[in-house]
Design a protein around this motif. Sequence first.
Motif: not given
Length: 248
Positions: A5-12, A225-228
């Motif tokens: 999930d590119g969008g999620l990973l981009a936060r890091v 979750t992956p988000e957390e």
Amino acid sequence: MWESDGGLLARVDKNKMPRHVAIIMDGNGRWASVRGLLRSAGHTAGVKTLKNILKTAVNLKLEALTVYAFSTENWKRPPGEVDFLMHLFSDYLEREKLEMHENNVRIKFLGRTEDFSPALQKLIQESVDLMKNNTGVKFNVAADYGGQDEIIRTTQKLARRVQSGELSPEEISAQIFENELDTAGQPPVDLMIRTSGELRVSNFLLWQAAYAEFWFTETTWPEFTPEEFIDALVDFGKRNRRFGASAV
Ligand code: IPE
Ligand code: IPE
Ligand code: MG
């Protein structure tokens, strides 16, 4: 291959990533009991969370992920629960090993494992052998693991080397000690996460977490979750690690 999930990973921020993340996967029993389910249902749900977090670690290209699956103290639980957990480990490895291998995961087990059933020990060895040349995430499963037990086993190995005359007591350094730990060759823990609101280390990675940053959440492991997970990594990126040096 596992999709990302590119969008999620981009936060890091890749420059502020921990090299080694350790997770105390806690709260399976409470997750189940508030839902009127058996504790075993919580453990089964926890396995799904683990798969999602490992996927996220692969997609983030994390160097090392260590998870606490069973402590040396967990033998104190009712035999039925211990037995259920052992079967769950076997089912997980049997079902997931090829997919982990396809994703270049290198699995390793930390701890004793010799008190596990011969069938489980064989499966552990097969999984380790299958993935031993992989170059992706170092996925360490701490099973029948205790930090104190690991330090004692390491001390025994060094004592035997001293006894055989191969090593002198004065030569024992932090580096020599680390080379005999179950995590030999891996970076120290940068970030330790514990779910379910407990604020303790419960005998996990006592040596390796000497300078770890801690991140606690009330969320139980089955709900994590992956988000957390990403929240924890983003928070880690904001920490000012000093390793004993002065603050400014
Ligand atoms: C963590 O969940 C899993 C293991 C220790 C194997 P728990 O089983 O400790 O769940 P709680 O802490 O009782 O809720
Ligand atoms: C630590 O959790 C061990 C694992 C997550 C495998 P516990 O639930 O056993 O820890 P305590 O007893 O609450 O400290
Ligand atoms: Mg617990």
